[in-house]
Motif scaffolding. Structure first.
Motif, PDB file in Angstrom:
ATOM      1  N   GLU A 877       0.836  -1.204   0.000  1.00 43.50           N
ATOM      2  CA  GLU A 877       0.000   0.000   0.000  1.00 43.50           C
ATOM      3  C   GLU A 877       0.872   1.256   0.000  1.00 43.50           C
ATOM      4  N   ALA A 878       1.936   1.230   0.800  1.00 40.46           N
ATOM      5  CA  ALA A 878       2.824   2.399   0.874  1.00 40.46           C
ATOM      6  C   ALA A 878       3.500   2.648  -0.467  1.00 40.46           C
ATOM      7  N   HIS A 879       3.997   1.601  -1.116  1.00 42.78           N
ATOM      8  CA  HIS A 879       4.636   1.780  -2.429  1.00 42.78           C
ATOM      9  C   HIS A 879       3.641   2.295  -3.467  1.00 42.78           C
ATOM     10  N   ALA A 880       2.420   1.764  -3.441  1.00 43.40           N
ATOM     11  CA  ALA A 880       1.413   2.236  -4.395  1.00 43.40           C
ATOM     12  C   ALA A 880       1.099   3.710  -4.177  1.00 43.40           C
ATOM     13  N   LEU A 881       0.992   4.125  -2.929  1.00 38.48           N
ATOM     14  CA  LEU A 881       0.732   5.537  -2.635  1.00 38.48           C
ATOM     15  C   LEU A 881       1.878   6.421  -3.113  1.00 38.48           C
ATOM     16  N   SER A 882       3.103   5.989  -2.886  1.00 35.84           N
ATOM     17  CA  SER A 882       4.260   6.778  -3.317  1.00 35.84           C
ATOM     18  C   SER A 882       4.315   6.870  -4.838  1.00 35.84           C
ATOM     19  N   ASN A 883       4.087   5.745  -5.507  1.00 37.42           N
ATOM     20  CA  ASN A 883       4.072   5.766  -6.970  1.00 37.42           C
ATOM     21  C   ASN A 883       2.964   6.665  -7.503  1.00 37.42           C
ATOM     22  N   LEU A 884       1.803   6.608  -6.853  1.00 41.44           N
ATOM     23  CA  LEU A 884       0.687   7.459  -7.262  1.00 41.44           C
ATOM     24  C   LEU A 884       1.048   8.935  -7.076  1.00 41.44           C
ATOM     25  N   GLY A 885       1.756   9.229  -5.983  1.00 36.89           N
ATOM     26  CA  GLY A 885       2.216  10.596  -5.769  1.00 36.89           C
ATOM     27  C   GLY A 885       3.144  11.050  -6.872  1.00 36.89           C
ATOM     28  N   ASP A 886       4.068  10.177  -7.289  1.00 36.62           N
ATOM     29  CA  ASP A 886       4.977  10.528  -8.382  1.00 36.62           C
ATOM     30  C   ASP A 886       4.195  10.822  -9.663  1.00 36.62           C
ATOM     31  N   ALA A 887       3.180  10.005  -9.945  1.00 36.31           N
ATOM     32  CA  ALA A 887       2.394  10.214 -11.158  1.00 36.31           C
ATOM     33  C   ALA A 887       1.654  11.548 -11.117  1.00 36.31           C
ATOM     34  N   HIS A 888       1.049  11.873  -9.987  1.00 38.54           N
ATOM     35  CA  HIS A 888       0.346  13.157  -9.868  1.00 38.54           C
ATOM     36  C   HIS A 888       1.321  14.334  -9.999  1.00 38.54           C
ATOM     37  N   HIS A 889       2.518  14.177  -9.480  1.00 35.11           N
ATOM     38  CA  HIS A 889       3.516  15.242  -9.625  1.00 35.11           C
ATOM     39  C   HIS A 889       3.811  15.488 -11.105  1.00 35.11           C
ATOM     40  N   ARG A 890       3.986  14.420 -11.864  1.00 35.92           N
ATOM     41  CA  ARG A 890       4.311  14.573 -13.288  1.00 35.92           C
ATOM     42  C   ARG A 890       3.120  15.085 -14.090  1.00 35.92           C
ATOM     43  N   LEU A 891       1.919  14.876 -13.553  1.00 36.32           N
ATOM     44  CA  LEU A 891       0.723  15.438 -14.195  1.00 36.32           C
ATOM     45  C   LEU A 891       0.493  16.891 -13.798  1.00 36.32           C
ATOM     46  N   GLY A 892       1.341  17.417 -12.901  1.00 40.61           N
ATOM     47  CA  GLY A 892       1.191  18.799 -12.454  1.00 40.61           C
ATOM     48  C   GLY A 892       0.267  18.965 -11.261  1.00 40.61           C
ATOM     49  N   HIS A 893      -0.197  17.855 -10.675  1.00 37.82           N
ATOM     50  CA  HIS A 893      -1.083  17.908  -9.500  1.00 37.82           C
ATOM     51  C   HIS A 893      -0.225  17.851  -8.232  1.00 37.82           C
ATOM     52  N   HIS A 894       0.504  18.924  -7.961  1.00 35.71           N
ATOM     53  CA  HIS A 894       1.539  18.859  -6.934  1.00 35.71           C
ATOM     54  C   HIS A 894       0.978  18.701  -5.524  1.00 35.71           C
ATOM     55  N   GLN A 895      -0.128  19.363  -5.202  1.00 32.73           N
ATOM     56  CA  GLN A 895      -0.700  19.227  -3.859  1.00 32.73           C
ATOM     57  C   GLN A 895      -1.193  17.808  -3.617  1.00 32.73           C
ATOM     58  N   GLU A 896      -1.866  17.237  -4.625  1.00 38.19           N
ATOM     59  CA  GLU A 896      -2.328  15.849  -4.506  1.00 38.19           C
ATOM     60  C   GLU A 896      -1.135  14.900  -4.365  1.00 38.19           C
ATOM     61  N   ALA A 897      -0.075  15.185  -5.101  1.00 29.45           N
ATOM     62  CA  ALA A 897       1.130  14.365  -5.020  1.00 29.45           C
ATOM     63  C   ALA A 897       1.715  14.397  -3.610  1.00 29.45           C
ATOM     64  N   ALA A 898       1.777  15.606  -3.025  1.00 29.33           N
ATOM     65  CA  ALA A 898       2.336  15.731  -1.675  1.00 29.33           C
ATOM     66  C   ALA A 898       1.494  14.962  -0.665  1.00 29.33           C
ATOM     67  N   THR A 899       0.170  15.037  -0.814  1.00 31.10           N
ATOM     68  CA  THR A 899      -0.716  14.318   0.106  1.00 31.10           C
ATOM     69  C   THR A 899      -0.461  12.813   0.034  1.00 31.10           C
ATOM     70  N   ARG A 900      -0.330  12.285  -1.178  1.00 26.19           N
ATOM     71  CA  ARG A 900      -0.082  10.849  -1.339  1.00 26.19           C
ATOM     72  C   ARG A 900       1.280  10.461  -0.750  1.00 26.19           C
ATOM     73  N   GLN A 901       2.278  11.296  -0.971  1.00 21.52           N
ATOM     74  CA  GLN A 901       3.605  10.973  -0.464  1.00 21.52           C
ATOM     75  C   GLN A 901       3.645  10.996   1.061  1.00 21.52           C
ATOM     76  N   ARG A 902       2.926  11.941   1.668  1.00 26.70           N
ATOM     77  CA  ARG A 902       2.891  11.983   3.130  1.00 26.70           C
ATOM     78  C   ARG A 902       2.247  10.707   3.692  1.00 26.70           C
ATOM     79  N   ALA A 903       1.181  10.266   3.052  1.00 27.01           N
ATOM     80  CA  ALA A 903       0.536   9.039   3.512  1.00 27.01           C
ATOM     81  C   ALA A 903       1.472   7.847   3.355  1.00 27.01           C
ATOM     82  N   ALA A 904       2.191   7.793   2.233  1.00 26.80           N
ATOM     83  CA  ALA A 904       3.156   6.711   2.010  1.00 26.80           C
ATOM     84  C   ALA A 904       4.270   6.765   3.045  1.00 26.80           C
ATOM     85  N   LEU A 905       4.775   7.975   3.298  1.00 27.25           N
ATOM     86  CA  LEU A 905       5.875   8.140   4.253  1.00 27.25           C
ATOM     87  C   LEU A 905       5.480   7.623   5.636  1.00 27.25           C
ATOM     88  N   ALA A 906       4.263   7.971   6.063  1.00 26.23           N
ATOM     89  CA  ALA A 906       3.812   7.527   7.385  1.00 26.23           C
ATOM     90  C   ALA A 906       3.735   6.003   7.443  1.00 26.23           C
TER      91      ALA A 906
END
Length: 1020
Positions: A877-906
């Motif tokens: 689940e953590a890896h999927a969240l981090s990967n999803l964050g990377d994808a949103h970052h590349r799509l320009g959805h930076h806030q959504e990306a940060a939210t996903r990465q924080r959840a993955a980090l935790a």
């Protein structure tokens, strides 16, 4: 004053270091000339002493030439010399006096910090700086260590009084002076983090880690690593001002409040003086006093059954509200027929109860004990350590915190605990006659009052031991028509017969008589069950395991367990589970030896161990159905298994039986057998891995490895080493992982185990990949694919294709990588392998993202996330969240990306997967930079860099350098940016990554820009 030549100064230094004590001539010679004094040493020494005396006399004279009370007086005494010094005349003595006064105060007392600051202010440079010789060097080192200890104490006092930020300057100066002192480095990291200077804290950690590696060839110890993790977790999350917590990324969860006390004792009687004594020593003393915080409840002459546990548990229930942070309890089984529970295993359970994620539990017992003390340092808790065998067993379990209280019960007097740790000993004897009769009256009722003489005789027949009294009372209640006098006559006859059977003078004869009286009243099936329960290796048992042990139906066994519990021959530990007093366990084993032959006992144990292995397989079949073919083939158990209608029941059973399964695997080696321990190790491996229970996994795999080696089971050894290698890899202990996989691989090739050989090959490939050795990784995975296809193992083939795809993605061969992941995905789906499907989806998404198909990649990550969550696989689940964050970052959805990465980090921080943690930190840094928060982004990248360096993960190190380079480049700090680009290029070049070309191009562009800026004309 002028002290003269070095030898003369050495004489004065030696005398001053020993001020107030006699220095013999020989001792002075040894200190001044070390081990090679000249023949003229003594006469030369007398000359030096004479000159030193004149210097001191001259310095003591005032302007009028008198010196009534000189601060330093050198006198010749019998046997040598004595330097008499006023209290304030030698800085070293003043320093030690101030430090000694501070040690008598609490750290949060402002006076403590002031005294230590005054002591540290006395230092001027390095002591004995220009004096030669071994004695001067040893003394200099010792004094500097004293200073360092005082500085640490001062810094802790400043932190305790809320002045950590003001202390940073002095701590940093000391850290510069002692760059390899880890406790000092940990304090600086904590102080910087508490002051909100997290980036500096992480940078300092990285610098110390680098120094340790370069100069000592070591890694940071547990204290420094803990400080680093606290800095990461306690800092405000970049751009939010909130703290990291569970998967949601919200606020931190409240600390765990364990309540582990067993059930209180029914009809507890007497012991008022002892209860008061416990309260006096554990409650009436305030914090910070000299009173002890540990009480040893010890039975006189090693008597068992005297009620030590009952007293400790009853008192603990009475005062539990005074310990708001909870109560910890452990039965150490110090006098069971099997080995006592190790302190390391107890610490694991305590740390889990205190909320420490399994992967964060240190592997070394000493580090585990230190983490335990750290967790208790700010809590007020009660710790009950029951049935200890020795001081050595419990010493690692004693809290260091003065706010905690500890009760230890033991048959041993634990003298060293009393003498070395200041514990208070409370000696517990049998009940006084009146209390023993009163207990019988409470248990039996009016019949005891009606026959007071018989009640008194019964109490004496039971040796006035509470355990025996309760068993006797239950027998009396079971025969309401018989007068107590008839029962006492019968018991007296029984005791006589037992004494004839016993050739030794067993002090437990009275207890054995009562046990025998109760045991002989049991129906045959219940008596047999009681005997066999004494053979059970774990702390408790449920009805299904008891049925397997006895070879009886489950419903019938439940009735038998209820009967034994009513007879007080076993006791409930938790709903549906029963334990046995160690004295009764010994008695049951004794009866088993008399009535059941060795073959019958071995057969019963085989039934039990087969039950646990079969039940484990059944639970894992529910949790991971696609891996049924990997589990051992075992005979169908003759008795019923517990039902596992869903995943929740399977997980609940595995959690409840964890301690038992650990004990079972430990028991196998002693039997010279290995099949059950090996089977449990390989069966439960995925469970431990998916739940992040890596420390627990190492215990069970380690037990299985010992059993396999003891039994000469080379196949089992190979399979267990594979599990150990994977577990060590997840803990980022790559050298240990390589060792186990390599040894397993050699065994597989020697005895012909192609499937396990292939598993080791692909695992070695993963280790090569983690170390940036991509070509070697591809070769290993390729060999594994060939083997898996040869033996027709579709699941293994899919796993390895998945791994091979990852390597080709890192080699920028995206088309090949995508094809391999698609093949793996199809194979996993054909097998109904949900975990493999989720893994392949995630990896394919990464490749699609590399091909700039970010929206499609995000869809794959969402599918993988849903599958991992359904499986309860937190790491996935953590890896999927981090990967999803990377994808949103590349799509320009930076806030959504940060939210996903924080959840993955935790999640990564909770499971302890440090490799994933580095990736999510880098991903968070990229998202924050994209959303216009460069300072917060830099903090995340620095944290990623420090962690990636610690685990030697070069890919994420390079990624962190690239992130920092871009941040500094955007702020026109081109020199710093250039350094980070160069570091990233060096890392990629070292591992042969094709991404080095892109970094080289970025570096060239930056250098061109720097040259243009240098030659640009000034604007008017």
């Amino acid at each position: 004053m002028e002290l003269g030549q070095p030898r003369q100064r050495m004489v004065l230094a030696a005398l001053a270091a020993n001020a107030g004590r006699l220095m013999t001539v020989d001792a002075l010679v040894d200190r001044v000339w070390d081990d090679t004094p000249p023949d003229t040493a003594r006469s030369t020494l007398y000359s030096h002493v004479s000159r030193v005396r004149r210097v001191l006399d001259d310095a003591a004279r005032g302007e009028d030439g008198t010196a009534d009370h000189p601060p330093l007086q050198l006198a010749r005494v019998s046997g040598g010399y004595l330097l008499r010094a006023a209290d304030d005349s030698i800085d070293l003595l003043r320093f030690r006096a101030l430090v000694g006064r501070a040690r008598g105060l609490r750290p949060d007392d402002a006076e403590c910090g002031r005294l230590l600051a005054d002591a540290l202010d006395l230092w001027r440079g390095s002591p004995l700086a220009d004096l030669p010789g071994a004695w001067a060097e040893r003394t200099r080192t010792a004094w500097l260590n004293e200073r360092l200890e005082a500085a640490l104490q001062w810094a802790r006092s400043e932190a305790a009084t809320g002045h950590a930020s003001q202390a940073i300057g002095r701590i940093r100066a000391l850290s510069d002076e002692f760059p390899l002192a880890e406790p000092l480095a940990a304090l600086l990291v904590r102080s910087l983090a508490q002051a909100g200077r997290t980036a500096e804290a992480l940078d300092h950690y990285a610098e110390v880690r680098r120094r340790l590696a370069d100069e000592l060839g070591s890694v940071p110890g547990v204290e420094l690593r803990t400080a680093y993790k606290e800095a990461l977790r306690d800092r405000p999350l970049p751009g939010t001002g909130t703290e990291p917590g569970p998967a949601s990324g919200g606020t931190r969860t409240a600390p765990s409040r364990p309540a582990q006390l067993p059930f209180d004792v029914r009809a507890f009687t007497g012991r008022k003086e002892q209860l008061d004594e416990l309260s006096q020593h554990l409650l009436s003393s305030g914090e910070g006093t000299d009173a002890t915080n540990t009480v040893v409840v010890s039975a006189v002459s090693g008597t068992a059954g005297v009620g030590k546990t009952a007293l400790a548990v009853h008192w603990s229930h009475r005062v539990r509200e005074q310990f708001p942070d909870g109560q910890l309890y452990a039965d150490l089984r110090g006098y069971d027929t099997d080995e006592p529970v190790s302190a390391a295993d107890v610490l694991t359970g305590f740390l889990v109860a205190l909320g420490v994620p399994g992967p964060e539990i240190p592997l070394r017992p000493d580090d585990r004990s230190a983490r335990y003390r750290t967790e208790l340092s700010e809590r007020r808790m009660l710790v009950v350590l029951d049935n200890a065998s020795s001081s050595e067993q419990i010493r690692p379990l004693l809290p260091g915190a003065t706010r905690c209280r500890t009760v230890v019960t033991s048959r041993d007097v634990l003298s060293s605990l009393v003498s070395l740790h200041g514990a208070h000993r409370l000696v517990l004897d049998v009940l006084p006659p009146a209390d023993a009769v009163h207990l019988l009256s409470r248990l039996i009722g009016p019949r005891a009052a009606a026959e007071p003489q018989a009640a008194a005789v019964l109490a004496e027949q039971c040796g006035r031991l509470p355990l025996a009294l309760r068993i006797a009372a239950e027998l009396a209640l079971a025969r309401p028509a018989s007068p107590l006098s008839a029962l006492t006559a019968e018991l007296d006859d029984r005791r006589s017969r037992l004494e004839l059977l016993d050739s030794d003078d067993d002090p437990r004869a009275a207890v054995r008589a009562v046990f025998s009286w109760s045991y002989d009243r049991l129906p045959p099936e219940a008596a047999a069950a009681f005997r066999l329960l004494g053979l059970h290796p774990g702390p408790d048992v449920d009805a299904y395991a008891a049925a397997a042990l006895c070879g009886r139906p489950v419903d019938e066994t439940r009735r038998t367990l209820d009967l034994l519990a009513r007879s007080h021959l076993i006791q409930p530990t938790r709903p549906g589970r029963y334990g046995m007093h160690d004295l009764l366990r010994v008695y049951a084993a004794w009866q088993a030896e008399r009535h059941d032959g060795p073959a019958d006992r071995e057969t019963a144990l085989d039934r039990l161990l087969t039950h646990y292995l079969a039940a484990s397989c059944a639970a894992m079949d529910v949790l991971f159905p696609a891996e049924r073919h990997l589990r051992p083939r075992i005979p169908v158990p003759r008795t019923e298994l517990p039902p596992f209608p869903d995943e929740a029941h399977a997980k609940e059973w595995l959690a409840a039986e964890h301690a038992v399964l650990t004990a079972v695997t430990a028991t196998e080696a002693g039997r010279g057998r290995a099949e059950h321990a090996v089977g449990l190790s390989t069966t439960l491996h995925r469970h431990f891995d998916s739940r992040g229970l890596f420390t627990d996994a190492l215990v069970i795999h380690g037990n299985a490895l010992r059993a396999a080696r003891a039994a000469g089971d080379r196949r089992g050894e190979a399979e267990v080493r594979t599990c150990l290698g994977t577990t060590h890899r997840r803990l980022a202990q790559y050298d240990e992982a390589v060792r186990h996989h390599t040894e397993s691989l050699a065994l597989c090739r020697r005895i012909g185990l192609p499937v396990t050989e292939a598993r080791n090959l692909t695992n070695l490939g993963v280790l090569h990949e983690l170390r940036g050795q991509y070509r070697e990784a591809a070769q290993r995975h390729g060999e594994a694919v060939v083997l898996f296809r040869k033996v027709g193992d579709i699941g293994g083939e899919a796993d390895t294709l998945n791994n091979l795809g990852i390597v080709h993605e890192l080699l920028d061969d995206y088309e090949t990588s995508a094809e391999q992941h698609r093949q793996a995905l199809a194979l996993f789906r054909s097998l109904g392998h949900a975990f493999g499907e989720a893994s392949a989806l995630g990896n394919l998404g990464i490749v699609l993202s590399r091909l700039d198909q970010h929206a499609t990649a995000a869809e794959h990550f969402e599918q993988a996330l849903a599958l991992f969550r359904r499986l309860g696989h937190r790491g996935g689940e953590a890896h999927a969240l981090s990967n999803l964050g990377d994808a949103h970052h590349r799509l320009g959805h930076h806030q959504e990306a940060a939210t996903r990465q924080r959840a993955a980090l935790a999640l990564f921080q909770r499971t302890g997967e440090r490799y994933g943690e580095t990736g999510s930190l880098n991903g968070l840094g990229e998202a924050l930079h994209g959303s216009g928060q460069p300072d917060e982004a830099a903090t995340a990248h620095r944290a990623a860099l420090a962690l990636a360096m610690e685990i030697e993960e070069k890919e994420e190190q390079a990624r962190a350098h690239i992130g920092l380079a871009r941040i500094h480049q955007d702020s026109d700090d081109l020199a710093t940016a250039r350094g980070h680009w160069q570091d990233a290029l060096a890392l990629y070049s070292a591992i042969g990554s094709p991404r080095a070309a892109g970094v080289s191009e970025s570096l060239a562009t930056l250098e061109t820009r720097q040259q243009e800026d240098t030659h640009s004309p000034d604007c008017a």
